[in-house]
Design a protein around this motif. Structure first.
Motif, short mmCIF file in Angstrom:
data_model
loop_
_atom_site.label_atom_id
_atom_site.label_comp_id
_atom_site.label_asym_id
_atom_site.label_seq_id
_atom_site.Cartn_x
_atom_site.Cartn_y
_atom_site.Cartn_z
N GLY A 662 -16.45 -8.79 -2.95
CA GLY A 662 -17.55 -8.26 -3.75
C GLY A 662 -18.84 -8.18 -2.98
O GLY A 662 -19.58 -7.18 -3.07
N TYR A 666 -19.40 -4.27 -2.93
CA TYR A 666 -19.80 -3.88 -4.27
C TYR A 666 -21.18 -4.38 -4.69
O TYR A 666 -21.96 -3.64 -5.28
CB TYR A 666 -18.78 -4.39 -5.30
CG TYR A 666 -17.40 -3.86 -5.13
CD1 TYR A 666 -16.99 -2.70 -5.78
CD2 TYR A 666 -16.47 -4.52 -4.34
CE1 TYR A 666 -15.71 -2.21 -5.65
CE2 TYR A 666 -15.18 -4.05 -4.20
CZ TYR A 666 -14.80 -2.88 -4.85
OH TYR A 666 -13.52 -2.40 -4.70
N GLU A 667 -21.49 -5.65 -4.45
CA GLU A 667 -22.53 -6.33 -5.21
C GLU A 667 -23.91 -6.25 -4.56
O GLU A 667 -24.07 -6.50 -3.37
CB GLU A 667 -22.15 -7.80 -5.40
CG GLU A 667 -20.87 -7.97 -6.20
CD GLU A 667 -20.53 -9.43 -6.45
OE1 GLU A 667 -21.46 -10.20 -6.76
OE2 GLU A 667 -19.35 -9.79 -6.33
N LYS A 687 -22.08 -4.14 -10.08
CA LYS A 687 -20.67 -3.88 -9.80
C LYS A 687 -20.01 -5.07 -9.11
O LYS A 687 -20.37 -5.44 -8.00
CB LYS A 687 -20.51 -2.62 -8.94
CG LYS A 687 -21.10 -1.36 -9.58
CD LYS A 687 -20.48 -1.07 -10.95
CE LYS A 687 -21.06 0.19 -11.56
NZ LYS A 687 -20.53 0.42 -12.92
N PRO A 689 -16.03 -6.72 -8.14
CA PRO A 689 -14.62 -6.32 -8.06
C PRO A 689 -13.82 -6.91 -9.21
O PRO A 689 -14.05 -8.05 -9.62
CB PRO A 689 -14.17 -6.88 -6.71
CG PRO A 689 -15.09 -8.02 -6.44
CD PRO A 689 -16.41 -7.64 -7.04
N ASP A 693 -9.31 -4.11 -7.95
CA ASP A 693 -9.95 -3.85 -6.66
C ASP A 693 -9.51 -4.82 -5.58
O ASP A 693 -9.93 -4.68 -4.42
CB ASP A 693 -11.48 -3.95 -6.81
CG ASP A 693 -12.02 -3.00 -7.86
OD1 ASP A 693 -11.73 -1.80 -7.75
OD2 ASP A 693 -12.71 -3.46 -8.79
N THR A 746 -21.14 0.20 0.16
CA THR A 746 -20.78 1.02 -0.99
C THR A 746 -20.66 2.48 -0.55
O THR A 746 -21.12 2.86 0.54
CB THR A 746 -21.85 0.90 -2.08
OG1 THR A 746 -23.10 1.35 -1.52
CG2 THR A 746 -22.01 -0.54 -2.55
#
Length: 763
Positions: A662, A666-667, A687, A689, A693, A746
Motif C-alpha cells: 500500500g 497506493y497510499e 486508496k 490495497p 490487489d 500510482t
C-alpha cells in the motif's frame, strides 16, 4: 514445549465472534458525549467565538474554549519518561488552542447528552480568525524569515552522527559514487477501531479513563501532566484494542475526556470519526538526500545521508522518528562509514507521529534505492551487491561499538535467492522488457530494525503470575495486546518454563494502571524481546514456589521434584507422578496450616537491543498503457531470532507486507499546498490495497538464537513493512527502465515518467 509451536491465538474466537469487549462496549450509564470544534484554517489565531446558539440548544451541558482549560503545555508522545532533559519530548500542546497550526486543530469542545446533539451544537458555533501564512514544505519552513509556527521557530531539532571513518575522504577515494534524492509521502495508519476514550470520576478525587491506547502507563503520566495533577490520581484502563500501528502511541483524547469528567462530575466520552482519525496522526513525509561510494568490486565504503522530516503542526514524537530511522543504517551494512544528518521541521500539515516502522521505512527506502542505483552503475546483480556488503555474526556496529551476535541478513538473502528463484526469474523477465503492453520485473531490498528503544530510552517490563485454585496460571503483563498476538506469545513463554499445557494458561488482556505491573506499552517491536526476560524470571520464581510447596506435601526435597505437563513428578523418574497442579493448588489455598496463594512478580530492565534483519523479493507486472503496477509475487525473509509462534509470526509478516505494498503503490494523504487542507481523509478516497490487489504473500524465517533475548527471539512486528517499498520501486525500474525516486507509484505518478521515457508513444 510451547516455544516454536503453531498455537492458535488465545483471543481469536472472542474477536471473530464479537465477544471481545472494546472501549465503546464499556460505557457507563448516563454518559455524556463530547465533540471537538476544529479550525477551518491551517494557520491563524482565533479572534472570536460566538457560543450563544450552541449553549441555547436543548441537551447541551457545556462548551469549553482555550480560556477554560489549563494553560499547561504538555507532550503527548508515547515515550518512556526520561530523567535526561535532553531526551524529553517537546511540550508544545494545550488541551485547546487559540493559535491554530493545522487544518483541524482543536479550538473548542461541546458536551451534550448525546453525540448528535453535540454535533448539532458544534455546527452552531461561529468562529472568526486572523489567518496567517501557510507552510507545507519543510524546506521553505526552514528558511530564515519564514513565518513562525511555534515561538521558538520552525525547526524542532537537528542532529547528526558520523562513524566508521572520514566520510568526505572516502567519497573522494571511491571508484564509483552514486547519489540521489528520495521522497516519501504522508500516509495514515487506518486502524480498524477509530480513536475513542471515555472518563469518569472514581470518587471526588480520582479519574478513570477507559481508552483504546497502546501505552496505558505512559498515558497515565501524560494525563497527569496535562491537567497538572498527581499521576496517581489518574487510572487508565485499556480493554481490547482494534489496532493502532503507532497512532495510539500518542495520548490523544485521554487528557480531554479526563478534564471534562473532572469539571462536570459526570462520565464523558469522545470518539473521533474516520475523517478526524485520519488527520489526528500520520506518517512523517521525508525528503532524503543520499550519496554513497563503492569500490569497483562492489564494496560499500561510505554512505552520506541528509534527511528532512515533516512533523506537521506539532512535534508529537518529533525528531526521534527520523533519528531512530537513521540509527538502523549502521547494522545492516556495518563495514561502511556512515554520516547521517537530519532535521525535523514544523509545517501546517496534520500532526505526524509514530507509525509502524518509526522512521525506518523512509530511511530504508532511500538506502535500498541507492543500493539499486549502485548496482546499475557497477553493472552488478543487485542481490550480489547486497550479499557482498551484508553483515555477518560478530560484526561490530560502528555506532554502538557492540558486536552483532546474530546477523542473519546474508542467510536471508541466500534463502530468498533459492526460494524465490531469483536468478531464473531475473532472466525470464528480460524477455518481457520490450513488450509495449505488459512487462515484468523483479526487485530486492533489505532491512534492519532494533528490538526496543534502549539505550535512548529505558526498557522496563513487569509480569505477574498467579497459580489459581484450580491449578491454572494467570498472567498479567503491563505490555499491551493491540492485535499483534502478544498475549498468546507471553502465555507460550510462561507455559514453556512452567512445563504446563497452554490450555492451563490464562492471560488478563486488559491493562489497568492501578493493578497491572508497569510497562511502557506496545511500540518499537519491543514486547517479545523486552517482556520475555520478565516472563522467564517470574515463571522460574513461580516454578520454584510450586516445587517448594510440593516438597511440603510429599516430604521429598524440592530438587528431587520437577514439573511436567501440569503434574509434579520425580525429577529423575518422570513416570512417577506425585500430584496434579490442581491438587497442589487446592492444598496451598485451603490447607489450614501450610501454604498460601502462590504468586511471582518480576520487573526486569533490558540493557541490550538486538537488531533483526531480512529482505523482500518481489515480482511486478507493469501495464504500460494504463501506467498500472500489479505485484504478482512477494517473499519476505526474516531473521527475528527464534520464532515463538509460527502462526502469529507469519501473520505479522504478511500484514507488514500488505502495508508495504500500500505504501509503495497506493497510499498518500493528499494535501492542498496552498491551504494545507487534506482532500482524502476518508476510506473512500484514501486508496488502500484490498485482497484483490495482493498476491499470495510468502514468508520464510532464518532462525538464529539471539543470546540477549529471553527465548532467543528478536523483533518482528514492524520489520516486515520496511523493505517491500524499495523492492517494488526497484522491480518497476527493472521492468520498464524508468527510475522513480519517490512513492507512491500510482498511475498518475508513473504517467509523466513513462511519457518522458517514450514508453507511451508520441505526445
Amino acid at each position: 514445549m510451547s516455544i516454536g509451536q503453531p498455537v492458535k491465538r488465545l483471543d481469536a474466537e472472542a474477536k471473530v465472534t464479537g465477544r471481545a469487549r472494546y472501549t465503546e462496549d464499556l460505557l457507563p450509564t448516563g454518559i455524556l458525549s463530547a465533540v471537538y470544534i476544529r479550525s477551518t484554517v491551517a494557520h491563524g489565531r482565533v479572534l472570536a467565538m460566538d457560543l450563544s446558539a450552541a449553549l441555547a440548544l436543548p441537551g447541551v451541558e457545556a462548551v469549553f474554549t482555550h480560556a477554560d482549560v489549563p494553560k499547561l503545555l504538555y507532550a503527548p508522545a508515547g515515550h518512556p519518561y526520561s530523567l535526561d532533559p535532553e531526551h524529553a519530548d517537546v511540550a508544545d500542546r494545550l488541551l485547546l488552542t487559540e493559535h491554530v497550526r493545522f487544518h483541524g486543530d482543536e479550538i473548542c469542545v461541546v458536551v451534550a447528552r448525546d453525540e448528535l446533539t453535540a454535533q448539532r451544537a458544534a455546527a452552531l458555533v461561529a468562529v472568526s480568525y486572523e489567518e496567517l501564512p501557510v507552510l507545507t514544505d519543510p524546506r521553505e519552513a526552514m528558511v530564515d524569515g519564514a513565518p513562525a509556527i511555534h515561538p521558538d521557530g520552525n525547526i524542532v531539532k537537528q542532529t547528526g552522527f558520523s562513524v566508521g571513518g572520514d566520510v568526505d575522504a572516502l567519497l573522494a577515494q571511491a571508484d564509483v559514487v552514486v547519489e540521489g534524492e528520495y521522497q516519501t509521502p504522508v500516509t495514515q495508519h487506518c486502524h480498524m477501531e477509530p480513536v475513542v476514550a471515555h472518563a469518569y470520576m472514581e470518587d471526588m478525587d480520582r479519574i478513570t479513563v477507559v481508552t483504546s491506547t497502546q501505552i496505558p502507563h505512559i498515558c497515565r503520566r501524560v494525563v497527569g501532566q496535562a491537567l497538572g495533577m498527581d499521576w496517581s490520581r489518574v487510572r487508565i484502563v485499556k480493554p481490547y484494542v482494534g489496532g493502532g500501528f503507532g497512532a495510539k502511541q500518542d495520548v490523544l483524547l485521554e487528557p480531554m475526556v479526563a478534564f471534562l469528567a473532572w469539571k462536570l462530575g459526570r462520565p464523558v466520552r469522545m470518539a473521533l470519526n474516520r475523517e478526524e482519525s485520519m488527520i489526528t496522526r500520520t506518517r512523517h513525509a521525508m525528503r532524503i538526500r543520499t550519496k554513497a561510494g563503492f569500490s569497483r568490486d562492489g564494496r560499500l565504503l561510505v554512505m552520506d545521508m541528509d534527511a528532512v522530516s515533516n512533523t506537521g503542526g506539532y512535534a508529537s514524537h518529533g525528531h526521534s522518528v527520523v533519528s531512530a530511522g537513521g540509527g538502523k543504517l549502521c547494522s545492516m551494512y556495518p563495514h561502511a562509514a556512515v554520516r547521517f544528518q537530519a532535521a525535523t521541521v514544523y509545517t501546517n500539515l496534520p500532526i505526524a507521529g509514530a507509525m509502524r516502522g518509526y522512521g525506518s521505512p523512509q530511511i530504508i527506502f532511500a538506502c535500498e534505492c541507492l543500493l539499486e542505483d549502485a548496482a546499475r552503475a557497477l553493472d552488478m546483480d543487485p542481490l550480489d551487491l547486497r550479499l557482498i556488503n551484508a553483515g555477518r555474526p560478530g560484526d561490530v556496529n560502528p555506532r554502538s561499538g557492540k558486536p552483532i551476535e546474530t546477523h542473519g541478513l546474508a542467510d536471508c538473502l541466500r534463502l530468498g535467492r533459492d526460494r524465490f528463484h531469483w536468478d531464473e526469474r531475473r532472466a525470464a523477465t528480460q524477455a518481457t522488457q520490450a513488450d509495449p503492453e505488459k512487462r515484468r520485473g523483479v526487485g530486492v531490498a533489505c532491512f534492519s530494525f532494533n528490538s526496543g528503544v534502549y539505550p535512548v530510552g529505558v526498557e522496563i517490563s513487569g509480569v505477574r503470575l498467579t497459580l489459581t485454585q484450580d491449578g491454572c496460571v494467570t498472567l498479567q503483563a503491563g505490555a499491551t495486546e493491540i492485535g499483534q498476538g502478544a498475549d498468546t506469545v507471553f502465555a507460550q513463554m510462561a507455559a514453556s518454563v512452567l512445563d504446563l499445557p497452554l490450555t492451563s494458561m490464562r492471560v488478563v488482556s486488559t491493562q489497568d494502571t492501578d493493578v497491572t505491573p508497569f510497562d511502557p506499552g506496545a511500540f518499537a517491536s519491543r514486547q517479545t524481546y523486552v517482556v520475555g526476560p520478565a516472563v522467564k524470571a517470574a515463571a522460574l520464581e513461580l516454578r520454584a514456589k510450586i516445587l517448594d510447596h510440593a516438597a511440603l506435601m510429599t516430604g521429598y526435597p524440592a530438587p528431587a521434584l520437577a514439573l511436567e505437563d501440569g503434574f509434579v513428578v520425580a525429577a529423575r523418574r518422570p513416570s512417577r507422578v506425585f500430584m496434579s497442579l490442581n491438587e497442589l493448588a487446592l492444598d496451598a489455598y485451603y490447607h489450614k496450616e501450610r501454604g498460601g496463594q502462590l504468586t511471582a512478580e518480576r520487573s526486569v530492565k533490558t540493557r541490550s537491543n538486538a537488531p533483526s534483519f531480512g529482505c523482500t523479493f518481489v515480482e511486478v507486472e507493469v501495464d504500460i498503457p494504463l501506467c498500472r503496477v500489479r505485484v504478482t509475487d512477494m517473499l519476505n525473509v526474516h531473521d527475528c531470532g527464534v520464532v515463538i509462534n509460527p502462526i502469529t509470526a507469519r501473520g505479522q509478516a504478511q500484514g507488514g507486507m500488505a502495508m508495504g505494498i500500500g505504501w509503495a503503490l497506493y497510499e498518500e494523504l493528499l494535501v492542498d499546498p496552498r491551504t494545507a487542507r487534506v482532500r482524502n481523509n476518508n476510506l473512500l478516497d484514501y486508496k488502500m490495497p484490498t485482497f484483490l490487489d495482493l498476491p499470495d504473500l510468502d514468508v520464510a524465517f532464518v532462525q538464529t538464537a539471539e543470546p540477549s533475548g529471553g527465548f532467543g527471539n528478536k523483533s518482528l512486528g514492524e520489520p516486515p513493512l520496511l523493505s517491500p517499498g524499495p523492492a517494488i520501486r526497484n522491480a518497476i525500474w527493472d521492468a520498464t527502465g524508468v527510475k522513480a525516486d519517490f512513492i507512491p507509484l500510482t498511475p498518475k505518478a508513473l504517467f509523466p515518467l513513462f511519457r518522458d521515457a517514450g514508453l507511451l508513444g508520441p505526445r
